[in-house]
Design a protein around this motif. Sequence first.
Motif, short mmCIF file in Angstrom:
data_model
loop_
_atom_site.label_atom_id
_atom_site.label_comp_id
_atom_site.label_asym_id
_atom_site.label_seq_id
_atom_site.Cartn_x
_atom_site.Cartn_y
_atom_site.Cartn_z
N ARG A 46 -2.23 -1.46 1.76
CA ARG A 46 -2.50 -2.91 1.74
C ARG A 46 -2.32 -3.53 3.12
O ARG A 46 -3.06 -4.43 3.50
CB ARG A 46 -1.61 -3.60 0.71
CG ARG A 46 -1.99 -3.26 -0.73
CD ARG A 46 -1.30 -4.17 -1.74
NE ARG A 46 -1.70 -3.86 -3.10
CZ ARG A 46 -2.79 -4.33 -3.69
NH1 ARG A 46 -3.61 -5.13 -3.02
NH2 ARG A 46 -3.07 -4.00 -4.94
N THR A 52 -8.54 -1.31 -1.20
CA THR A 52 -9.74 -1.38 -2.03
C THR A 52 -10.80 -0.37 -1.60
O THR A 52 -11.75 -0.10 -2.34
CB THR A 52 -10.34 -2.79 -1.99
OG1 THR A 52 -10.60 -3.16 -0.63
CG2 THR A 52 -9.37 -3.81 -2.60
N THR A 102 1.09 0.65 -9.33
CA THR A 102 -0.18 0.12 -8.82
C THR A 102 -0.60 -1.10 -9.64
O THR A 102 -1.04 -2.12 -9.09
CB THR A 102 -1.28 1.20 -8.89
OG1 THR A 102 -0.92 2.29 -8.03
CG2 THR A 102 -2.62 0.64 -8.45
N SER A 106 -0.64 -4.97 -8.36
CA SER A 106 -1.95 -5.63 -8.39
C SER A 106 -1.83 -7.05 -8.92
O SER A 106 -2.67 -7.91 -8.64
CB SER A 106 -2.92 -4.83 -9.26
OG SER A 106 -2.57 -4.93 -10.64
N PRO A 109 0.04 -8.82 -5.26
CA PRO A 109 -0.21 -7.96 -4.09
C PRO A 109 0.50 -8.41 -2.82
O PRO A 109 0.76 -7.58 -1.94
CB PRO A 109 -1.74 -8.04 -3.92
CG PRO A 109 -2.15 -9.29 -4.63
CD PRO A 109 -1.19 -9.45 -5.76
#
Length: 224
Positions: A46, A52, A102, A106, A109
């Motif tokens: 991140r 992504t 995860t 999410s 974030p």
Amino acid sequence: MSSLLVQQIAEGFNALGNIVNPLFPYPWFNTLHAARISVAFQSNTRRLGTHTAHGWKSYIGGFCLMSWGGMLFSHFLLNLPPPVLYAPQPWINYISVHLLLTFVFSLAPSVITDSAFLTSLDLVLFPIDAMLRTNAVVGTLSHLAPESPSYASISPALINSPLFHFILGCTASAGGGVTAATLGVWNPNWGSGGFTPAFLRKGPPSLPKSILSTLDVWGGGLVG
């Protein structure tokens, strides 16, 4: 006082060796290790903006390599098969924890990239981190003990070598992080971070800071 401290540490190790619960029958040691690696892995992806860009294969594969690099290389040095090559339990244990975290991050974030949060987390979990690394090193070195089933399969030259003990301790302690950083697994295309091992790259100009920055490597060697 010292005997009480030793007793408390021993009790802590025993507790972390217990399973989480009957529905998730995996040791706390492995589960907490998976959680710590997942946090570090997600934080890097991140922070770099590659979260992504990862496909599921590289996302899970990179996490697994970061988790098990030390175990893989230490077993290769010992000429022993790593457990992840024949047992499904580590795969279930680690990947399920990684997927759960995860999902959790999410939902928030920004938390996983908050430097203040990560610093506080490192400080709070420092004792557990130390125990996890110590457990990895001691568990690996136990293969060199005469009572180990693996003892007969290992060369006496390695068993009797203090240098090998040091190298094995370094590998068990820091092999996963070094492998992940060397291959740049938080990038979707591994290798884009360069192939120089992280501890061999140019570090802080100050010798004390340089030594401290590689503590996870040589610290494991001293335990060995």
